[in-house]
Design a protein around this motif. Sequence first.
Motif, PDB file in Angstrom:
ATOM      1  N   GLU A   1      -2.558   4.526  -3.406  1.00 44.07           N
ATOM      2  CA  GLU A   1      -3.608   5.337  -2.722  1.00 44.07           C
ATOM      3  C   GLU A   1      -3.411   6.842  -2.916  1.00 44.07           C
ATOM      4  O   GLU A   1      -2.274   7.352  -2.686  1.00 44.07           O
ATOM      5  CB  GLU A   1      -3.923   4.914  -1.394  1.00 44.07           C
ATOM      6  CG  GLU A   1      -4.054   3.307  -1.331  1.00 44.07           C
ATOM      7  CD  GLU A   1      -4.552   3.051   0.156  1.00 44.07           C
ATOM      8  OE1 GLU A   1      -4.862   4.041   0.917  1.00 44.07           O
ATOM      9  OE2 GLU A   1      -4.817   1.949   0.350  1.00 44.07           O
TER      10      GLU A   1
ATOM     11  N   LYS B   1       0.754  -1.339   0.071  1.00 37.92           N
ATOM     12  CA  LYS B   1      -0.015  -0.033   0.112  1.00 37.92           C
ATOM     13  C   LYS B   1       0.617   1.096  -0.054  1.00 37.92           C
ATOM     14  O   LYS B   1       1.483   1.533   0.964  1.00 37.92           O
ATOM     15  CB  LYS B   1      -0.932   0.074   1.290  1.00 37.92           C
ATOM     16  CG  LYS B   1      -1.847  -1.131   1.169  1.00 37.92           C
ATOM     17  CD  LYS B   1      -3.020  -1.010   2.262  1.00 37.92           C
ATOM     18  CE  LYS B   1      -4.073  -2.241   2.110  1.00 37.92           C
ATOM     19  NZ  LYS B   1      -4.767  -2.408   3.298  1.00 37.92           N
TER      20      LYS B   1
ATOM     21  N   GLU C   1      -1.737   1.606   8.441  1.00 34.85           N
ATOM     22  CA  GLU C   1      -2.707   1.601   7.373  1.00 34.85           C
ATOM     23  C   GLU C   1      -2.013   1.663   6.032  1.00 34.85           C
ATOM     24  O   GLU C   1      -2.787   1.050   4.989  1.00 34.85           O
ATOM     25  CB  GLU C   1      -3.603   2.733   7.380  1.00 34.85           C
ATOM     26  CG  GLU C   1      -4.562   2.811   8.422  1.00 34.85           C
ATOM     27  CD  GLU C   1      -5.313   4.087   8.883  1.00 34.85           C
ATOM     28  OE1 GLU C   1      -6.255   4.187   7.787  1.00 34.85           O
ATOM     29  OE2 GLU C   1      -4.972   4.814   9.540  1.00 34.85           O
ATOM     30  N   ILE C   2      -0.923   2.105   5.847  1.00 35.82           N
ATOM     31  CA  ILE C   2      -0.140   2.062   4.605  1.00 35.82           C
ATOM     32  C   ILE C   2       1.280   1.501   4.821  1.00 35.82           C
ATOM     33  O   ILE C   2       1.783   1.679   6.147  1.00 35.82           O
ATOM     34  CB  ILE C   2      -0.035   3.326   4.010  1.00 35.82           C
ATOM     35  CG1 ILE C   2       0.492   4.562   4.666  1.00 35.82           C
ATOM     36  CG2 ILE C   2      -1.455   3.768   3.110  1.00 35.82           C
ATOM     37  CD1 ILE C   2       0.702   5.794   4.016  1.00 35.82           C
ATOM     38  N   ASP C   3       2.051   1.120   3.754  1.00 31.60           N
ATOM     39  CA  ASP C   3       3.470   0.645   4.131  1.00 31.60           C
ATOM     40  C   ASP C   3       4.394   1.740   3.608  1.00 31.60           C
ATOM     41  O   ASP C   3       5.466   1.525   4.157  1.00 31.60           O
ATOM     42  CB  ASP C   3       3.486  -0.694   3.229  1.00 31.60           C
ATOM     43  CG  ASP C   3       2.519  -1.739   3.324  1.00 31.60           C
ATOM     44  OD1 ASP C   3       2.318  -2.047   4.695  1.00 31.60           O
ATOM     45  OD2 ASP C   3       1.755  -2.128   2.479  1.00 31.60           O
TER      46      ASP C   3
ATOM     47  N   MET D   1      -1.230   7.816   8.553  1.00 32.01           N
ATOM     48  CA  MET D   1      -1.775   6.573   8.040  1.00 32.01           C
ATOM     49  C   MET D   1      -0.398   5.427   8.176  1.00 32.01           C
ATOM     50  O   MET D   1      -0.663   4.369   8.414  1.00 32.01           O
ATOM     51  CB  MET D   1      -2.281   6.611   6.611  1.00 32.01           C
ATOM     52  CG  MET D   1      -3.460   7.195   6.521  1.00 32.01           C
ATOM     53  SD  MET D   1      -4.029   7.460   4.906  1.00 32.01           S
ATOM     54  CE  MET D   1      -4.387   5.574   4.140  1.00 32.01           C
TER      55      MET D   1
ATOM     56  N   ARG E   1      -1.229  11.321   5.222  1.00 35.11           N
ATOM     57  CA  ARG E   1      -0.428  10.164   4.978  1.00 35.11           C
ATOM     58  C   ARG E   1       0.560   9.731   6.006  1.00 35.11           C
ATOM     59  O   ARG E   1       0.729   8.387   6.263  1.00 35.11           O
ATOM     60  CB  ARG E   1       0.384  10.632   3.676  1.00 35.11           C
ATOM     61  CG  ARG E   1      -0.257  10.639   2.502  1.00 35.11           C
ATOM     62  CD  ARG E   1       0.627  10.827   1.068  1.00 35.11           C
ATOM     63  NE  ARG E   1       1.695  11.437   1.174  1.00 35.11           N
ATOM     64  CZ  ARG E   1       1.637  13.290   1.046  1.00 35.11           C
ATOM     65  NH1 ARG E   1       0.261  13.700   0.692  1.00 35.11           N
ATOM     66  NH2 ARG E   1       2.544  13.908   1.091  1.00 35.11           N
TER      67      ARG E   1
ATOM     68  N   GLY F   1       0.303   4.420  11.645  1.00 36.03           N
ATOM     69  CA  GLY F   1      -0.676   3.718  12.201  1.00 36.03           C
ATOM     70  C   GLY F   1      -0.789   2.194  11.361  1.00 36.03           C
ATOM     71  O   GLY F   1      -1.569   1.377  11.908  1.00 36.03           O
TER      72      GLY F   1
END
Length: 548
Positions: free
Chosen positions: A262, A73, A278-280, A273, A270, A276
């Motif tokens: 995304e 992600k 939520e993305i890599d 996220m 960003r 947290g």
Amino acid sequence: MKRKLSLVLAAVMVAGSLAACGGSSQPAATTAAPAATEATAAETEAAAAETEAAAAETEAAAPEAGGFKDTIKFARPADPADLDPTIGDDTYSTRMYHSIIPGLVQVDANGEIVPDLAESWEVSEDGLTWTFHLRPGLKFADGSDVTIEDWQFSFDRAKNTEESYWKYTAEPIVSVEGDNETVIITIAEENPAFLAYLTLFNMGLQSKAHFDELGGTYDGGWPLGAGAYYVTEWAHDQYVALDANPYYYKEGYPKTPHVRFETVGEDNSRTMMLQGGEIDIMSDLPFSSAAVTDAADGVSVVEWPSTQQRYLVLNNEANPAFADVKVRQALMMGTDFQQLIDMCLYGFGQKSNSFLSPKQLGYNTSLPEYTYDVEGAKALLAEAGYPDGFDVTFTLRAGNALFEQIGTIIQDQWSKIGVRVNIESMDNAALRELQNEMKLEMVIGTWTDDMPDPSQLTQYLLDYETNHGFYTNWKSDACNELFAEASKEMDDAKRYELYNQIQEICHDEVALPSLFNANEIVAQRDALTGFVQTPYGQYILEDVTVAE
């Protein structure tokens, strides 16, 4: 700061630049990638060893336990403008193309031209016939065989698509012949940059059958290539989804089955996220946030040498004051570039006195810096008929912390010379539309060269008919004449001297003033390894894994 990857790649680029500045730029015969000269071989080997050590350190930082995620992600601030590599020109499109639509050759992490779909090549003694030997059994992502008709179709689109900014790269091509094993390209006359041209995304391989099935257009669709990944879905302004190509020529690659780009416009969003989970990985991390982000648990900031430039794009069609070269020169005298660099880059970049990047071949190292002189700037404005200054609207991309910082600094600095800067923000899509219509007075221009040759950006700046001189409404017959001569000159020293003259004219006329050259930084989870970004911006994703 962890900054996992050191800047040894920059040393390799410098070594390559020095090696390319003497003698003929094109050998009579070339096999696979050009080798380093003897003078730079030791330096290159040492830098490569240091790069490998840094990469090993990066790999070692990844968690070892458990398996790997099936999706990468990757969050970026803007949606691609166009997935058609023949006409795409924005950063968020072009950086994806290599993974989808590779060509005969590519640029690696060190900025060198290396094999891709072709495993070797040779050039005739007269420099007109280029013979590329393809990797055996090439297939598109749908399993269909790559044929010579696909290569002919792809190069024809590159050459004859009128709305393409990049058609000049294919214009030298007279014919494309061959079979499933060989592509033979004949060009009209010897060209010093032709191999570099072939690394550009518009010269990538596209499936003719897929294009025909879509009705001869990519409107509402996207191309099919032979890259590591292929596009499966594009939800505009939300995400682009890619799946691994099961027929990719590199066995066992790509390592991760899916990629999801995304679109997340706000820098802070960003970053949150990423922290947290939520993305890599994320691009466009504000330099001001790098230290704090790098200190967060499970996250690292990675720095990549880059030809990335930031400019002030002064549109003299929208603001007539910019049409006077004295006004443009006064604005440069009223800009404290060192303060900008100190306050904005946090050590991730350097000054650039030319529109070309200091990391690009042909950069003119003799150009003088603009001297910060408030009183001199006021006097020059008065001489130009603006003793009380003038008003200008500075349009920034919303949610970009770096651009907001630059805007605030420019607003403050220019107020001292009587220029009143009104700052407005808008989303990227709206900004691009108005810029294309030449309705914005001043914006921040962003450019990263896509190939190891100065011709790409020079062409873009001088191409008045297509983009009004990088949206400045500036043009120069003298520069175009020099560029035409440079495009044919096979002796590197003479060719770069012509580019020096072009840069001198652009510098004196303040055609496209550079704010700075900046390295690329991405922030990524420590669980992610294998990501590479070349000095020319392309993402290399095939080796990326994300530990669970």
